[in-house]
Design an enzyme around this catalytic site. Structure first.
Site, PDB file in Angstrom:
ATOM      1  N   CYS A  68      17.325 -15.478  39.246  1.00  0.00           N
ATOM      2  CA  CYS A  68      16.171 -16.332  40.065  1.00  0.00           C
ATOM      3  C   CYS A  68      14.407 -14.961  39.293  1.00  0.00           C
ATOM      4  CB  CYS A  68      16.033 -16.046  41.899  1.00  0.00           C
ATOM      5  SG  CYS A  68      16.055 -14.280  42.422  1.00  0.00           S
ATOM      6  N   HIS A 107      15.265 -13.423  46.744  1.00  0.00           N
ATOM      7  CA  HIS A 107      15.290 -15.208  46.477  1.00  0.00           C
ATOM      8  C   HIS A 107      14.196 -15.580  45.769  1.00  0.00           C
ATOM      9  CE1 HIS A 107      16.927 -18.579  44.344  1.00  0.00           C
ATOM     10  NE2 HIS A 107      16.188 -19.023  45.127  1.00  0.00           N
ATOM     11  N   ASP A 122      13.283 -24.907  43.045  1.00  0.00           N
ATOM     12  CA  ASP A 122      14.139 -23.947  42.423  1.00  0.00           C
ATOM     13  C   ASP A 122      14.963 -24.023  41.465  1.00  0.00           C
ATOM     14  OD1 ASP A 122      15.997 -21.861  42.361  1.00  0.00           O
ATOM     15  OD2 ASP A 122      16.253 -21.320  44.926  1.00  0.00           O
TER      16      ASP A 122
END
EC number: 2.3.1.5
Length: 290
Positions: A68, A107, A122
């Site tokens: 991420c 994250h 995302d």
């Protein structure tokens, strides 16, 4: 860094002038189907770099994926470059074995504002937890998508992302009780606040996730890519796939153990990855699930 090179990498050829929800959704879907969520570099003896230039080179020029901190950082840059109103956010991942959210902000996710409405975007959570469309930042609303039903809930300034999943069919009985198989129908994913972040806020965790024995990224090698029908994952030396709604309210989940030669071929043909260094697949006590 060239935005056109990014569009070519993700195969996006549509409008870049309409800064609307449809365009945002298309960019998200093109990226998640072209850029794998993966940590293979770590298991090839290479570092996962944090800087945007290094990330662009790794994903766009070398046609790799990332986690991420790389994949969503690139998405944040691209959406900002296109003219979207963006905010980088930080999330705390739900750790199922201990039933709590991570104490560290591990994250990276993106908020996009369109016509006074806020959306969470995302492209780097991977596996069957990956959203396929931007989620409207509204508390308590079920948002059905192809992978599952997603729900955002706000409590005292903290937002929680959960997922309501389907039944699943696992033809290979050897894997019915596998630790790779997600068995919960209601799954907590992560929490976050709306406090704006910068990539520098993730410097510590970028190192931590690559070095700590408590990190699932250290414990297990992983590569995940969304497809038109579901998702494919390579976890250690096990190839897994989930086909969403292959029959009414049921997902089809398949598993196959691979040889070393098969792994190299699958990385190229399924995930579009050619590794420069020797890859050592790893499946430790801490694992990802499909």
């Amino acid at each position: 860094m060239d935005i056109e090179a990014y569009f070519e990498r993700i195969g996006y050829k549509n409008s870049v002038n309409k800064l609307d929800l449809a365009t945002l959704t298309e960019v998200l879907q093109h990226q998640m189907r072209a850029v794998p969520f993966e940590n293979l570099s770590m298991h090839c003896g290479e570092a996962m770099c944090l800087g945007l230039e290094a990330t662009f080179d790794h994903i766009v020029r070398k046609k790799r994926g990332g986690w991420c901190l790389q994949v969503n950082h690139l998405l944040y840059w691209a959406l900002t470059k296109m003219g979207f109103e963006t905010t980088m956010l930080g999330g705390y991942v739900y750790i199922t074995p201990v039933n709590k959210y991570s104490s560290e902000m591990v994250h990276l996710l993106v908020q996009v504002t369109i016509s006074d409405r806020n959306y969470i975007v995302d492209s780097a959570y991977g596996s069957s937890y990956q959203m396929w469309e931007p989620l409207e930042l509204t508390s308590g609303k079920d948002q059905p998508q192809v992978p599952a039903i997603f729900r955002l809930t706000e409590e005292n300034g903290t937002w929680y992302l959960d997922q309501i999943r389907r039944e699943q069919d696992v033809p290979n009985q050897e894997f019915v009780n596998s630790d790779l198989l997600e068995k919960s129908k209601y799954r907590k994913i992560y929490s976050f606040t709306l406090e704006p972040r910068t990539i520098e806020d993730f410097e510590y965790v970028n190192t931590y996730l690559q070095t700590s024995p408590a990190s699932v990224f250290v414990s297990t090698s992983f590569c995940s890519l969304q497809t038109s029908e579901g998702v494919c994952c390579l976890i250690g030396s096990t190839l897994t796939s989930r086909r969403f709604s292959y029959k009414d309210n049921v997902d089809l989940v398949e598993f196959k153990s691979l040889t070393e030669e098969e792994i190299e071929d699958v990385l190229k043909t399924t995930f579009g990855i050619s590794l420069e260094k020797k890859f050592v697949p790893k499946h430790g006590e801490l694992v990802f699930t499909i």
